[in-house]
Scaffold this active site. Structure first.
Site, short mmCIF file in Angstrom:
data_model
loop_
_atom_site.label_atom_id
_atom_site.label_comp_id
_atom_site.label_asym_id
_atom_site.label_seq_id
_atom_site.Cartn_x
_atom_site.Cartn_y
_atom_site.Cartn_z
CB THR A 251 -0.93 0.03 1.24
OG1 THR A 251 -0.08 -0.02 2.43
CG2 THR A 251 -1.91 -1.11 1.28
CG HIS A 372 10.59 0.84 16.57
ND1 HIS A 372 10.75 -0.51 16.78
CD2 HIS A 372 11.83 1.34 16.40
CE1 HIS A 372 12.04 -0.80 16.72
NE2 HIS A 372 12.73 0.30 16.49
CG ASP A 382 16.54 -1.20 17.58
OD1 ASP A 382 15.46 -0.60 17.61
OD2 ASP A 382 17.07 -1.58 16.52
CD GLU A 419 12.33 1.02 13.00
OE1 GLU A 419 13.22 1.74 12.56
OE2 GLU A 419 12.58 -0.11 13.47
CD GLU A 420 13.86 -3.22 14.54
OE1 GLU A 420 14.46 -3.05 13.47
OE2 GLU A 420 14.33 -2.90 15.64
CD GLU A 428 1.02 1.43 5.70
OE1 GLU A 428 -0.01 1.83 5.10
OE2 GLU A 428 2.10 1.25 5.11
CD GLU A 431 1.77 5.45 3.19
OE1 GLU A 431 2.76 5.38 2.44
OE2 GLU A 431 1.07 4.44 3.48
CG ASP A 447 14.81 3.14 16.54
OD1 ASP A 447 14.79 2.22 17.37
OD2 ASP A 447 14.71 2.93 15.31
CG HIS A 545 18.48 -5.48 14.61
ND1 HIS A 545 18.24 -5.12 13.31
CD2 HIS A 545 17.89 -4.51 15.36
CE1 HIS A 545 17.55 -3.98 13.27
NE2 HIS A 545 17.34 -3.59 14.51
ZN LIG Z 1 14.80 0.43 16.13
#
Ligand SMILES: [Zn+2]
Length: 726
Positions: A251, A372, A382, A419-420, A428, A431, A447, A545
């Protein structure tokens, strides 16, 4: 008294001392006296121990976007928003996410003997305390977001960091990656760009590993002894083609609401612009080492050597080499990648908290701030170090509400999901609210809130001075203000560099970075033109991560007493408070103008180097006009009219005028003429991107055609500022 209490007690003494000093002059306020009082009340609230509790709760389970544990974190955040008196809702979207079902990576030598079979589970032994979170069955196998499924067996080529320059060099050496599995290391560019380029060069698959040179033992002791990446830790991450467009892949430009009819979505087989077509998976250096060690072919260029204890080879012999003499290992190895992804529309949840503004003329000029909440695994740094700080910011705003404070402009706080996977929750939502966000006066992002003690920020130039002023009001746990420590740390770092860091910055002030991408400010600044900032506090952080970015790592290495959490909550809060109540919007178009002139200057020099014959006259004239208008409007801002509403509208419109409605070549979602993530960098910003990328590609017609919309945007913006400065 606990250690936390004595520290926060010291800090409040410092605050009382600073409050007795004369009230500072803050740009945008006619009289800062009342605001200084509210600031003082606010600054006393964010609590280190409470931030630690939020962090512990938020990171108690792996909470990958769309999982039940992710929903539980949304409920926790919503509860805290409500308790502080915010109008709160949990807002769902339906977005395309891949979830790994089965991941197999194995390598064989020429005789078919197995060299490795992975992925090896992330695990550290019990020496130095081990890790209490590592064996949770809810941890997903390490994977890359947006990777397709695939079952391929191919020979392997090593391509360093997988930058455009690296692939160009391989081609120059006569080594083709066509049909091969490319192994690259993390670093230098956004990981999705590695796949984007490998795919363009005809590779069949990509393995991305963490080299110990970049965030492992070469940097220092590894976890659990030190903060750096242990050998089995894997960096997960999205490989969505973010510089084409972020958000839900199906989208672009519209909101992926749960009730959106399927006919409005791009069907799965037509998503090539944003979704990779070749399977990609991350690896630990434990699993990458046997592959790299067995690679034959030419020695790699010496700058491509990482920190594993053997000489790196390219995996193939180039046109200038005699493989038999260059190394004793001419045999080819093969890798088998079997990735099964369950790719489906999944529900994610933003949490939105609102404090309505009371100024009839300006209440719809929202101040938006966000972070996020979803994590690849536990996400202690994170992103939940940001969320924990943000919840203490909200705690402080709640205290002000109880004491009768109401903001002039509406404050909207977002806890973004997914977000990841590619900035989905923020994109979204942005928008969906595109119309009203055309009047939003700022978006403040955080973040990675805290990974250590060094404050840093990135911002659009018009907000650089604003961020500096805020940090002058907040005490640092190291003594003095955050601003003092920030400046001292930068000065020390510069003294240790042989050459000063290259920067676009024109003043001698403390350095503030340029907004590229890789976090949720992207839809706000680069799609909608909302002036944005991004803040964090950094330190040695090698577990990014991976499973080990958890509460145990955080309390050992990042911020054991949560005083930097408290600091970040205070800075984030003052950004929001000042922007919500300032008389005149404190945008600095004078500095903005100087920086744009610098960008154009640098582009002109680069064009000469590239032997391109471009005419910069119109863009330069427009930039000079914009810079002059910036100086003029600053004088008006310093002595504003009694009713500043119209002036504020103009100040905001001047940023929006820098958008080109047509967007950038190849990527029309990105509308800003001054800032975009680079097509071939991803995280790092490219300034005046249309022009700069045309020059880098040595494409004169493209660069020349992009100079025209740049000049038009600058003239549009300058005209708005000139009219308002009269
Ligand atoms: Zn992050």
């Amino acid at each position: 008294m606990t250690r936390f209490q004595s520290l926060s007690c010291l800090l409040s003494l410092a605050l009382i001392a600073s409050a007795q000093a004369p009230t500072p002059q803050v740009f945008g306020y006619r009289d800062f006296t009342q605001q200084a009082k509210w600031d003082e009340t606010f600054l006393a609230v964010p609590d280190a121990a409470l931030a630690g509790e939020h962090l512990k709760t938020l990171t108690s389970a792996p909470h990958w976007a769309s999982s039940p544990e992710d929903y539980a974190t949304a409920q926790y955040v919503a509860e805290k928003f409500k308790a502080a008196g915010l109008q709160t809702e949990i807002v769902p979207y339906k977005v395309l996410l891949n979830k790994p079902v089965k991941i197999v990576i194995e390598a064989f030598d020429a005789s078919g003997s197995r060299l490795m079979s992975g992925p090896t589970p992330e695990h550290v032994d019990n020496k130095n305390g081990g890790d209490p979170f590592q064996d949770d069955p809810r941890i997903l196998p390490a994977f890359n977001g947006s990777s397709p499924s695939g079952d391929i067996t191919a020979e392997v080529v090593y391509a360093n960091y997988g930058t455009l320059a690296d692939f160009q060099q391989l081609a120059k050496l006569g080594i083709s990656v066509k049909g091969k599995i490319v192994i690259v290391r993390y670093g230098e560019n956004f990981r999705g760009i590695k796949t984007y380029i490998a795919q363009q060069y005809g590779a069949a698959g990509v393995l991305i590993y963490s080299d110990p040179a970049d965030d492992g033992y070469f940097r220092g002791d590894v976890y659990p002894k030190g903060p750096w990446r242990p050998e089995t830790a894997v960096q997960r991450g999205s490989i969505q083609f973010l510089p084409i467009y972020p958000g839900d892949p199906t989208t672009p430009g519209i909101a992926a609401t749960p009730d959106l009819p399927a006919s409005k979505r791009i069907p799965a087989d037509k998503l090539q612009a944003n979704q990779p077509s070749i399977p990609t998976n991350p690896l630990s250096y434990h699993d990458a080492a046997p592959i790299l060690k067995a690679l034959g072919g030419d020695e790699s260029p010496r700058e491509w050597q990482g920190a594993l204890p053997f000489t790196y080879h390219l995996g193939a012999a180039g046109n200038k080499s005699d493989a038999s003499t260059k190394n004793g290992n001419s045999a080819h190895i093969t890798v088998h990648m079997h990735l099964e992804q369950d790719i489906a529309l999944r529900t994610i949840w933003d949490v939105i908290g609102t404090i309505p503004g009371t100024n009839a003329a300006q209440k719809d000029d929202w101040v938006v701030a966000g972070n996020h909440r979803d994590a690849w695994v536990y996400g202690a740094v994170d992103p939940n170090s940001g969320t924990a700080a943000m919840l203490e910011t909200v705690h402080g705003l709640g205290e002000l509400l109880k004491q009768g404070w109401h903001p002039q402009r509406t404050i909207v706080i977002g806890s973004w999901d997914a977000e990841e996977e590619g900035l989905m929750g923020s994109t979204e939502w942005a928008e969906q609210h595109e119309k009203i966000l055309a009047d939003a006066v700022a978006y403040f992002n955080t973040d990675v809130g805290v990974s250590g003690p060094n404050f840093n920020a990135a911002a659009v130039p018009s907000l650089k001075q604003f961020v500096r002023e805020v940090t002058k009001e907040v005490p640092s746990p190291k003594g003095g203000t955050v601003y003092d420590q920030w400046k001292a740390e930068q000065t020390a770092a510069n003294a240790n560099r042989r050459r000063p860091r290259p920067t676009n910055q024109t003043d001698t002030e403390v350095r503030i970075g340029t907004l590229g991408s890789g976090s949720d400010y992207t839809p706000f600044i680069q799609h909608l033109g909302v002036p944005s900032t991004d803040i964090g506090s950094d330190g040695p952080y090698g577990v990014y991560h991976s499973t080990f970015d958890d509460y145990a790592w955080f309390t050992k290495f990042a911020d054991p007493t949560f005083v930097y959490e408290q600091q970040q909550a205070r800075i984030f809060g003052l950004e929001i408070l000042h922007m919500a109540d300032t008389d005149v919007l404190p945008y600095d178009y004078e500095l903005y103008g100087k920086e744009i002139l610098n960008y154009i200057d640098a582009a002109e020099k680069r064009a000469t180097e590239q032997k391109l014959n471009l005419d910069f006259t119109a863009a330069l004239t427009a930039a000079k006009r914009f810079a002059a208008a910036g100086t003029a409007i600053r004088a008006t801002q310093a002595a504003p009219p009694a009713d500043p509403t119209a002036l504020n509208q103009s100040l905001r419109a001047a940023e929006e005028a820098l958008l080109n409605p047509v967007g950038l070549p190849k990527r029309s979602w990105f509308k800003h003429t001054i800032y975009a993530p680079g097509e071939f960098t991803g995280y790092a910003a490219v300034v005046i991107p249309g022009v700069s990328e045309g020059i880098e590609a040595a494409d004169s017609p493209r660069a020349q055609s992009q100079l025209a919309p740049l000049a038009e945007a600058l003239n549009r913006s300058a005209a708005i500022l000139e009219a308002a400065a009269k």
